[in-house]
Design a protein around this motif. Structure first.
Motif, PDB file in Angstrom:
ATOM      1  N   SER A  13     -98.709 -33.824 -53.817  1.00  0.00           N
ATOM      2  CA  SER A  13     -99.259 -32.775 -52.959  1.00  0.00           C
ATOM      3  C   SER A  13    -100.778 -32.839 -52.851  1.00  0.00           C
ATOM      4  CB  SER A  13     -98.845 -31.390 -53.468  1.00  0.00           C
ATOM      5  OG  SER A  13     -99.227 -31.209 -54.820  1.00  0.00           O
ATOM      6  N   SER A  14    -101.419 -33.605 -53.729  1.00  0.00           N
ATOM      7  CA  SER A  14    -102.879 -33.709 -53.671  1.00  0.00           C
ATOM      8  C   SER A  14    -103.334 -34.984 -54.354  1.00  0.00           C
ATOM      9  CB  SER A  14    -103.529 -32.498 -54.356  1.00  0.00           C
ATOM     10  OG  SER A  14    -104.939 -32.646 -54.426  1.00  0.00           O
ATOM     11  N   LEU A  15    -104.314 -35.635 -53.736  1.00  0.00           N
ATOM     12  CA  LEU A  15    -104.957 -36.829 -54.294  1.00  0.00           C
ATOM     13  C   LEU A  15    -106.465 -36.648 -54.141  1.00  0.00           C
ATOM     14  CD1 LEU A  15    -102.695 -39.578 -52.709  1.00  0.00           C
ATOM     15  CD2 LEU A  15    -103.141 -39.432 -55.140  1.00  0.00           C
ATOM     16  N   ILE A  16    -107.155 -36.502 -55.257  1.00  0.00           N
ATOM     17  CA  ILE A  16    -108.591 -36.262 -55.192  1.00  0.00           C
ATOM     18  C   ILE A  16    -109.332 -37.363 -55.946  1.00  0.00           C
ATOM     19  CG2 ILE A  16    -110.469 -34.668 -55.705  1.00  0.00           C
ATOM     20  CD1 ILE A  16    -108.445 -32.397 -55.651  1.00  0.00           C
ATOM     21  N   PRO A  17    -110.070 -38.240 -55.248  1.00  0.00           N
ATOM     22  CA  PRO A  17    -110.838 -39.288 -55.934  1.00  0.00           C
ATOM     23  C   PRO A  17    -111.861 -38.673 -56.876  1.00  0.00           C
ATOM     24  CG  PRO A  17    -110.706 -39.701 -53.577  1.00  0.00           C
ATOM     25  CD  PRO A  17    -110.210 -38.301 -53.790  1.00  0.00           C
ATOM     26  N   GLN A  18    -112.029 -39.310 -58.042  1.00  0.00           N
ATOM     27  CA  GLN A  18    -112.997 -38.851 -59.034  1.00  0.00           C
ATOM     28  C   GLN A  18    -114.133 -39.868 -59.104  1.00  0.00           C
ATOM     29  OE1 GLN A  18    -112.454 -35.778 -60.882  1.00  0.00           O
ATOM     30  NE2 GLN A  18    -111.018 -35.673 -59.162  1.00  0.00           N
ATOM     31  N   ASP A  19    -115.195 -39.627 -58.328  1.00  0.00           N
ATOM     32  CA  ASP A  19    -116.303 -40.576 -58.263  1.00  0.00           C
ATOM     33  C   ASP A  19    -117.312 -40.390 -59.385  1.00  0.00           C
ATOM     34  OD1 ASP A  19    -115.308 -41.717 -55.928  1.00  0.00           O
ATOM     35  OD2 ASP A  19    -116.259 -40.199 -54.685  1.00  0.00           O
ATOM     36  N   ASP A  20    -117.409 -39.181 -59.907  1.00  0.00           N
ATOM     37  CA  ASP A  20    -118.357 -38.885 -60.971  1.00  0.00           C
ATOM     38  C   ASP A  20    -117.861 -39.507 -62.270  1.00  0.00           C
ATOM     39  OD1 ASP A  20    -119.953 -35.809 -62.119  1.00  0.00           O
ATOM     40  OD2 ASP A  20    -120.034 -37.861 -62.887  1.00  0.00           O
ATOM     41  N   THR A  21    -118.679 -40.331 -62.916  1.00  0.00           N
ATOM     42  CA  THR A  21    -118.284 -41.004 -64.145  1.00  0.00           C
ATOM     43  C   THR A  21    -117.977 -40.027 -65.260  1.00  0.00           C
ATOM     44  OG1 THR A  21    -120.612 -41.240 -64.781  1.00  0.00           O
ATOM     45  CG2 THR A  21    -119.596 -43.089 -63.624  1.00  0.00           C
ATOM     46  N   THR A  22    -118.461 -38.793 -65.167  1.00  0.00           N
ATOM     47  CA  THR A  22    -118.175 -37.804 -66.208  1.00  0.00           C
ATOM     48  C   THR A  22    -116.797 -37.198 -66.045  1.00  0.00           C
ATOM     49  OG1 THR A  22    -119.117 -35.974 -64.925  1.00  0.00           O
ATOM     50  CG2 THR A  22    -120.612 -37.207 -66.356  1.00  0.00           C
ATOM     51  N   THR A  23    -116.149 -37.419 -64.884  1.00  0.00           N
ATOM     52  CA  THR A  23    -114.830 -36.824 -64.638  1.00  0.00           C
ATOM     53  C   THR A  23    -113.763 -37.857 -64.308  1.00  0.00           C
ATOM     54  OG1 THR A  23    -115.359 -36.499 -62.299  1.00  0.00           O
ATOM     55  CG2 THR A  23    -115.835 -34.672 -63.794  1.00  0.00           C
ATOM     56  N   GLY A  24    -114.082 -39.120 -64.533  1.00  0.00           N
ATOM     57  CA  GLY A  24    -113.036 -40.115 -64.277  1.00  0.00           C
ATOM     58  C   GLY A  24    -113.574 -41.449 -63.819  1.00  0.00           C
ATOM     59  N   GLY A  25    -114.745 -41.462 -63.163  1.00  0.00           N
ATOM     60  CA  GLY A  25    -115.383 -42.713 -62.793  1.00  0.00           C
ATOM     61  C   GLY A  25    -114.546 -43.626 -61.931  1.00  0.00           C
ATOM     62  N   GLY A  26    -114.133 -43.178 -60.742  1.00  0.00           N
ATOM     63  CA  GLY A  26    -113.382 -44.038 -59.838  1.00  0.00           C
ATOM     64  C   GLY A  26    -111.891 -43.864 -59.934  1.00  0.00           C
ATOM     65  N   GLY A  27    -111.438 -42.970 -60.778  1.00  0.00           N
ATOM     66  CA  GLY A  27    -110.013 -42.686 -60.878  1.00  0.00           C
ATOM     67  C   GLY A  27    -109.588 -41.671 -59.843  1.00  0.00           C
ATOM     68  N   THR A  28    -108.439 -41.076 -60.050  1.00  0.00           N
ATOM     69  CA  THR A  28    -107.885 -40.103 -59.110  1.00  0.00           C
ATOM     70  C   THR A  28    -107.251 -38.942 -59.866  1.00  0.00           C
ATOM     71  OG1 THR A  28    -107.422 -41.763 -57.416  1.00  0.00           O
ATOM     72  CG2 THR A  28    -106.146 -39.740 -57.314  1.00  0.00           C
ATOM     73  N   SER A  29    -107.459 -37.741 -59.356  1.00  0.00           N
ATOM     74  CA  SER A  29    -106.767 -36.573 -59.865  1.00  0.00           C
ATOM     75  C   SER A  29    -105.546 -36.370 -58.978  1.00  0.00           C
ATOM     76  CB  SER A  29    -107.667 -35.339 -59.818  1.00  0.00           C
ATOM     77  OG  SER A  29    -106.970 -34.196 -60.261  1.00  0.00           O
ATOM     78  N   LEU A  30    -104.365 -36.420 -59.586  1.00  0.00           N
ATOM     79  CA  LEU A  30    -103.115 -36.424 -58.848  1.00  0.00           C
ATOM     80  C   LEU A  30    -102.323 -35.155 -59.155  1.00  0.00           C
ATOM     81  CD1 LEU A  30    -101.083 -38.205 -57.151  1.00  0.00           C
ATOM     82  CD2 LEU A  30    -100.266 -39.080 -59.339  1.00  0.00           C
ATOM     83  N   LYS A  66    -100.738 -31.489 -62.821  1.00  0.00           N
ATOM     84  CA  LYS A  66    -101.844 -32.376 -62.462  1.00  0.00           C
ATOM     85  C   LYS A  66    -102.053 -33.404 -63.570  1.00  0.00           C
ATOM     86  CE  LYS A  66    -105.392 -30.519 -60.499  1.00  0.00           C
ATOM     87  NZ  LYS A  66    -106.644 -29.745 -60.233  1.00  0.00           N
ATOM     88  N   VAL A  67    -102.375 -34.639 -63.171  1.00  0.00           N
ATOM     89  CA  VAL A  67    -102.692 -35.709 -64.105  1.00  0.00           C
ATOM     90  C   VAL A  67    -103.902 -36.476 -63.589  1.00  0.00           C
ATOM     91  CG1 VAL A  67    -100.340 -36.026 -64.978  1.00  0.00           C
ATOM     92  CG2 VAL A  67    -101.070 -37.262 -62.931  1.00  0.00           C
ATOM     93  N   GLY A  68    -104.617 -37.100 -64.492  1.00  0.00           N
ATOM     94  CA  GLY A  68    -105.706 -37.986 -64.114  1.00  0.00           C
ATOM     95  C   GLY A  68    -105.235 -39.425 -64.189  1.00  0.00           C
ATOM     96  N   VAL A  69    -105.552 -40.204 -63.162  1.00  0.00           N
ATOM     97  CA  VAL A  69    -105.150 -41.609 -63.119  1.00  0.00           C
ATOM     98  C   VAL A  69    -106.399 -42.474 -63.193  1.00  0.00           C
ATOM     99  CG1 VAL A  69    -103.826 -43.357 -61.885  1.00  0.00           C
ATOM    100  CG2 VAL A  69    -103.209 -40.941 -61.642  1.00  0.00           C
ATOM    101  N   ALA A  70    -106.534 -43.254 -64.262  1.00  0.00           N
ATOM    102  CA  ALA A  70    -107.723 -44.074 -64.493  1.00  0.00           C
ATOM    103  C   ALA A  70    -107.785 -45.253 -63.528  1.00  0.00           C
ATOM    104  CB  ALA A  70    -107.724 -44.580 -65.931  1.00  0.00           C
ATOM    105  N   PRO A  71    -108.974 -45.816 -63.291  1.00  0.00           N
ATOM    106  CA  PRO A  71    -109.097 -46.968 -62.391  1.00  0.00           C
ATOM    107  C   PRO A  71    -108.211 -48.140 -62.794  1.00  0.00           C
ATOM    108  CG  PRO A  71    -111.254 -46.047 -62.851  1.00  0.00           C
ATOM    109  CD  PRO A  71    -110.299 -45.329 -63.742  1.00  0.00           C
ATOM    110  N   GLU A  72    -108.114 -48.427 -64.093  1.00  0.00           N
ATOM    111  CA  GLU A  72    -107.270 -49.527 -64.547  1.00  0.00           C
ATOM    112  C   GLU A  72    -105.804 -49.280 -64.191  1.00  0.00           C
ATOM    113  OE1 GLU A  72    -106.062 -53.059 -66.752  1.00  0.00           O
ATOM    114  OE2 GLU A  72    -107.793 -52.399 -65.586  1.00  0.00           O
ATOM    115  N   THR A  73    -105.370 -48.036 -64.311  1.00  0.00           N
ATOM    116  CA  THR A  73    -103.991 -47.696 -63.959  1.00  0.00           C
ATOM    117  C   THR A  73    -103.756 -47.875 -62.467  1.00  0.00           C
ATOM    118  OG1 THR A  73    -103.924 -46.090 -65.768  1.00  0.00           O
ATOM    119  CG2 THR A  73    -102.235 -45.886 -64.070  1.00  0.00           C
TER     120      THR A  73
END
Length: 228
Positions: A13-30, A66-73
């Motif tokens: 229902s939501s995909l929010i990119p996390q560009d700030d390195t303090t909140t995920g650094g290129g990951g996604t909040s799903l 909600k989950v955080g998805v890291a760039p490597e994932t």
């Protein structure tokens, strides 16, 4: 740890990119909705398998989490191709008191595979997959287990380039893979047992016992030469 028995199908229902390195650094909040069946006993920090990927719950309500998805994932799984409205397989981490109906699944995706073909066989469908990393095929054996998008399935055929599983009518209704088209991608996790056996054999044949492997190769070569 998971069983590979999908409990329900959720909806992104939501995909929010996390560009700030303090909140995920290129990951996604799903955020995944339509997940009420698996949220009755959920807690912050719990693990939920999303398309076979073990992710940590960071927030939830009665219907969504909600989950955080890291760039490597995102790089190693098909979660990076999800869009709002995508369906995903969901399973809670296994509890110690439940019956174990599938096989041991870690939720650590080994590679992505492409659907090469879908062949009807009565009311079942045979799926042929080609892994992006062909090395995983050494761990896949006929009548063994493989995890496809988090679902524990039995291998019906395997070659040096592909492997096949068959989805019966019931399974087709319970997992997202059945609706994916030829050319679609799935997450693959191979049976961890093969990995442990390989590591132990390498440890036994290598190191101080390295001469054993060399001796074995020499005997095979000598036998082949004697046959000529």
């Amino acid at each position: 740890m998971f069983t590979g028995i999908v409990e329900t199908i959720g909806t992104v229902s939501s995909l929010i990119p996390q560009d700030d390195t303090t909140t995920g650094g290129g990951g996604t909040s799903l955020t995944i909705s339509n997940a009420a069946p698996i949220l009755t006993d959920v807690h912050l920090g719990d693990s939920i398998s999303v398309n076979g990927t073990c992710l940590t719950v960071t927030a939830f309500d009665n219907d969504s989490f909600k989950v955080g998805v890291a760039p490597e994932t995102l790089r190693r799984t098909n979660l990076g191709s999800l869009t709002v409205g995508s369906s995903v397989n969901l399973e809670r981490a296994v509890a110690g008191h439940v019956r174990f109906g599938g096989h041991f699944v870690q939720g650590h995706v080994d590679t992505i595979a492409t659907i090469l073909s879908k062949t009807p066989d009565g009311n079942a469908v045979t799926f042929r997959f080609q892994p992006r990393d062909k090395d995983v095929l050494m761990y896949i054996v006929e009548k063994g287990y493989v995890t496809v998008d988090g679902a524990s399935l039995t291998v019906v055929a395997v070659s040096d380039d592909w492997f096949e599983v068959m989805l019966v009518a019931y399974t087709q209704e319970k997992i997202v893979t059945a609706a994916k088209p030829v050319g679609g991608e799935v997450n693959i996790e191979v049976d961890m047992t093969g990995k442990y056996i390989e590591k132990q054999v390498k440890a036994y044949l290598g190191g101080a016992r390295g001469f054993m492997l060399e001796s074995l190769v020499e005997k095979i070569v000598e036998r082949k030469l004697a046959q000529k």
